[in-house]
Design a protein around this motif. Structure first.
Motif, mmCIF file in Angstrom:
data_model
loop_
_atom_site.group_PDB
_atom_site.id
_atom_site.type_symbol
_atom_site.label_atom_id
_atom_site.label_comp_id
_atom_site.label_asym_id
_atom_site.label_seq_id
_atom_site.Cartn_x
_atom_site.Cartn_y
_atom_site.Cartn_z
ATOM 1 N N VAL A 20 116.053 -29.603 65.148
ATOM 2 C CA VAL A 20 114.675 -29.649 65.594
ATOM 3 C C VAL A 20 113.811 -28.429 65.210
ATOM 4 O O VAL A 20 113.930 -27.395 66.019
ATOM 5 C CB VAL A 20 114.680 -29.637 67.238
ATOM 6 C CG1 VAL A 20 113.523 -30.031 67.774
ATOM 7 C CG2 VAL A 20 115.739 -30.868 67.664
ATOM 8 N N PRO A 21 112.826 -28.771 64.299
ATOM 9 C CA PRO A 21 112.035 -27.589 64.030
ATOM 10 C C PRO A 21 111.203 -27.179 65.164
ATOM 11 O O PRO A 21 110.864 -27.804 65.915
ATOM 12 C CB PRO A 21 111.265 -28.171 62.727
ATOM 13 C CG PRO A 21 111.856 -29.312 62.490
ATOM 14 C CD PRO A 21 112.719 -29.751 63.397
ATOM 15 N N ILE A 59 113.792 -37.657 66.614
ATOM 16 C CA ILE A 59 114.143 -36.794 67.751
ATOM 17 C C ILE A 59 113.878 -37.142 68.968
ATOM 18 O O ILE A 59 112.785 -37.782 69.113
ATOM 19 C CB ILE A 59 113.407 -35.365 67.128
ATOM 20 C CG1 ILE A 59 113.515 -34.961 65.792
ATOM 21 C CG2 ILE A 59 113.644 -34.320 68.061
ATOM 22 C CD1 ILE A 59 112.568 -33.863 65.320
ATOM 23 N N ALA A 60 114.605 -37.078 70.059
ATOM 24 C CA ALA A 60 114.282 -37.378 71.147
ATOM 25 C C ALA A 60 113.418 -36.236 71.971
ATOM 26 O O ALA A 60 113.352 -34.941 71.444
ATOM 27 C CB ALA A 60 115.466 -37.374 72.159
ATOM 28 N N VAL A 119 116.911 -33.191 70.348
ATOM 29 C CA VAL A 119 116.102 -33.334 71.376
ATOM 30 C C VAL A 119 115.132 -32.071 71.400
ATOM 31 O O VAL A 119 115.576 -30.977 71.180
ATOM 32 C CB VAL A 119 116.931 -33.183 72.736
ATOM 33 C CG1 VAL A 119 115.993 -33.284 73.972
ATOM 34 C CG2 VAL A 119 117.983 -34.442 72.863
ATOM 35 N N LEU A 120 113.983 -32.299 71.601
ATOM 36 C CA LEU A 120 112.883 -31.266 71.760
ATOM 37 C C LEU A 120 112.725 -31.387 73.221
ATOM 38 O O LEU A 120 112.061 -32.469 73.688
ATOM 39 C CB LEU A 120 111.686 -31.697 70.864
ATOM 40 C CG LEU A 120 110.429 -30.838 71.316
ATOM 41 C CD1 LEU A 120 110.524 -29.174 70.744
ATOM 42 C CD2 LEU A 120 109.278 -31.203 70.455
ATOM 43 N N THR A 121 112.740 -30.297 73.913
ATOM 44 C CA THR A 121 112.058 -30.077 75.259
ATOM 45 C C THR A 121 110.970 -29.295 75.131
ATOM 46 O O THR A 121 110.676 -28.208 74.756
ATOM 47 C CB THR A 121 112.992 -29.652 76.252
ATOM 48 O OG1 THR A 121 113.425 -28.383 75.953
ATOM 49 C CG2 THR A 121 114.343 -30.362 76.188
ATOM 50 N N THR A 176 116.170 -27.968 71.074
ATOM 51 C CA THR A 176 114.946 -26.706 70.698
ATOM 52 C C THR A 176 114.066 -27.004 71.885
ATOM 53 O O THR A 176 113.560 -27.948 72.421
ATOM 54 C CB THR A 176 114.430 -27.209 69.562
ATOM 55 O OG1 THR A 176 115.315 -26.694 68.531
ATOM 56 C CG2 THR A 176 113.196 -25.682 69.574
ATOM 57 N N SER A 177 113.648 -25.836 72.718
ATOM 58 C CA SER A 177 112.689 -25.754 73.645
ATOM 59 C C SER A 177 111.468 -24.844 73.597
ATOM 60 O O SER A 177 111.774 -23.799 72.936
ATOM 61 C CB SER A 177 113.461 -25.210 75.006
ATOM 62 O OG SER A 177 114.361 -26.067 75.432
ATOM 63 N N LEU A 178 110.454 -25.442 73.775
ATOM 64 C CA LEU A 178 109.127 -24.722 73.472
ATOM 65 C C LEU A 178 108.406 -24.428 74.996
ATOM 66 O O LEU A 178 108.077 -25.718 75.509
ATOM 67 C CB LEU A 178 108.233 -25.377 72.709
ATOM 68 C CG LEU A 178 106.904 -24.400 72.156
ATOM 69 C CD1 LEU A 178 107.386 -23.408 71.537
ATOM 70 C CD2 LEU A 178 106.017 -25.396 71.486
ATOM 71 N N VAL A 179 108.064 -23.212 75.460
ATOM 72 C CA VAL A 179 107.238 -23.088 76.531
ATOM 73 C C VAL A 179 105.799 -22.949 75.988
ATOM 74 O O VAL A 179 105.370 -22.146 75.190
ATOM 75 C CB VAL A 179 107.728 -21.754 77.301
ATOM 76 C CG1 VAL A 179 107.052 -21.605 78.545
ATOM 77 C CG2 VAL A 179 109.096 -21.834 77.331
#
Length: 447
Positions: free
Chosen positions: A229-230, A297-298, A329-331, A368-371
């Motif tokens: 997940v980029p 990608i979810a 997964v991308l969150t 991968t998580s992005l704030v």
């Protein structure tokens, strides 16, 4: 109420090249069925003559859009699409074939439930079908249900509600209780639209839109998943904040890009699931599957509001489903925190947050998580994958909000900005603390 098409007519609207599976002839020695229901043999023969079918379900293989799939279509004209022993034989056989062929399944449901003329033999088909659903989940194959009219009884409570994604036709009757046995009262609760609002159905579509929607979902769920997940590019400001309070103000700025902007920029196409399957929907949580450079990608994204228990449960559902289908997964994290009013507590805020923490912790696929904005306490952290968290310049991550910290410490409201500075919640602080891995790169056009 949508037009009630035959099983084969519905198949023709959504699939091409359909080839029905061959069925071994069933040999039953009972007269009038297993419980000797007077006139059952005659009713069965009449239904067969009327519909041209030998049972209440048609099963086979066809192509929906660009994806081959196994279809299970109920024929409502055959004894109300009811499920008896021979129906169960065909449904089970279709599941077995799908697993052998490694193909996704599509259920085109129009049924009144179990066939009472067969007594408990009919009802016993429900755990039989449930086992096939479970085996197919374990095999990692997608299962999509289309709720036609009606979708009631055991058909709804197994194939319908047990599918990975559930699509309902607009104005279809959907509910466990059929129209003749439900108590008097609000009939609107038994509609596709009501089930959607209650979080039990992912989408309500018109008949004309069904072929495209179904093809899109199969492409997303059965297509190739991305190997990783980029990290999305930051879409807002490029400069890091100098103080903690500046970081908070940047995250709360009205013009800051929100989750929908990030998802639209990141994906070429996407589709949402909706609801926690437990009676709740949270419009402040966006969950679903998207295509990026031809790979799926979810995603589970907070949209800037306090997250409701149903939002956490929907995200947990998404992560668990993606893990089962081997899709990364991308969150996206953006919330002041979990909703903490009395209604949220009664709805199980703590258990719902725990469910998401456990889903993320147990997932074997990359996350991968992005704030992108506010990262408020445990309600935000539940959406974040430890060791794979990235910050944007206009975000912050904190053990609690500066206002809540000031209240807990019995400080004057005027001390909130200084409290924010002391919490070390700036993006660069979170990286230095080892909680986040870095600051997301910033470009005007992430493509």
């Amino acid at each position: 109420m949508p037009e009630r098409l035959s099983a084969r007519a519905v198949i023709e609207t959504v699939a091409s090249g359909f080839a029905e599976f061959e069925h071994a002839p069933a040999e039953y020695s009972e007269v009038d069925g297993p419980i000797g229901w007077p006139g059952y043999d005659e009713a069965h023969a009449k239904a067969s003559k009327h519909t041209g079918e030998s049972e209440s379900v048609v099963c086979g293989r066809g192509r929906i859009g660009e994806t081959d799939a196994v279809l299970i279509a109920f024929e409502f004209g055959f004894l109300g699409g009811s499920m008896g022993g021979r129906t169960g034989d065909r449904v089970e056989s279709a599941f077995v074939r799908a697993r052998e062929l490694r193909l996704p399944l599509v259920f085109l449901i129009a049924t009144g439930g179990s066939r009472m003329q067969e007594g408990m033999r009919a009802l016993s088909q429900l755990p039989r079908v449930a086992r096939q659903i479970a085996l197919t989940r374990a095999a990692g194959l997608p299962q999509i249900a289309v709720l036609r009219d009606p979708a009631t009884g055991g058909g709804w409570a197994t194939l319908g509600a047990g599918a990975d994604v559930t699509i309902a036709l607009s104005q279809a009757q959907v509910g466990f209780a059929g129209s003749r046995v439900r108590p008097p009262g609000d009939a609107s609760a038994y509609t596709a639209e009501a089930q959607y609002e209650s979080g039990h159905v992912d989408a309500v579509v018109g008949p004309d839109d069904l072929p495209g929607v179904l093809a899109s979902w199969l492409t997303l769920l059965a297509g190739p998943g991305a190997a990783e997940v980029p990290v999305p590019h930051a879409l807002g400001r490029a400069e890091l904040p100098e103080t903690g309070w500046e970081a908070v103000r940047n995250a709360r700025a009205a013009q800051r890009p929100r989750a929908s902007s990030y998802l639209d920029d990141y994906f070429d196409e996407r589709a949402d699931i909706s609801g926690d399957l437990c009676g709740g929907r949270d419009s402040g949580v966006l969950c679903g599957f998207g295509r990026r450079n031809g790979e799926t990608i979810a995603y589970a994204a907070q949209a800037g509001t306090p997250t409701l228990p149903s939002g956490f449960r929907t995200a947990a559902r998404l992560v668990s489903l993606a893990d089962r289908l081997k899709l990364p997964v991308l969150t996206i994290v953006d919330t002041l925190g979990a909703a903490n009013d009395a209604a949220a507590e009664r709805s199980g805020a703590g258990p719902a947050i725990a469910e998401l923490f456990l889903a993320v912790a147990s997932a074997s696929v990359p996350i991968t998580s992005l704030v992108i904005g506010e990262g408020g306490s445990g309600g935000a952290l539940a959406f974040a994958a430890p060791g794979r968290i990235w910050m944007t310049p206009d975000s912050y991550f904190s053990v609690t909000s500066p206002e809540a910290a000031a209240l807990i410490l019995k400080r004057d409201p005027a001390e909130v900005p200084e409290t924010a500075n002391q919490l070390r919640l700036r993006p660069q602080d979170v990286v230095e603390l080892g909680v986040a891995q870095g600051i997301a790169p910033h470009v005007e056009d992430s493509r």
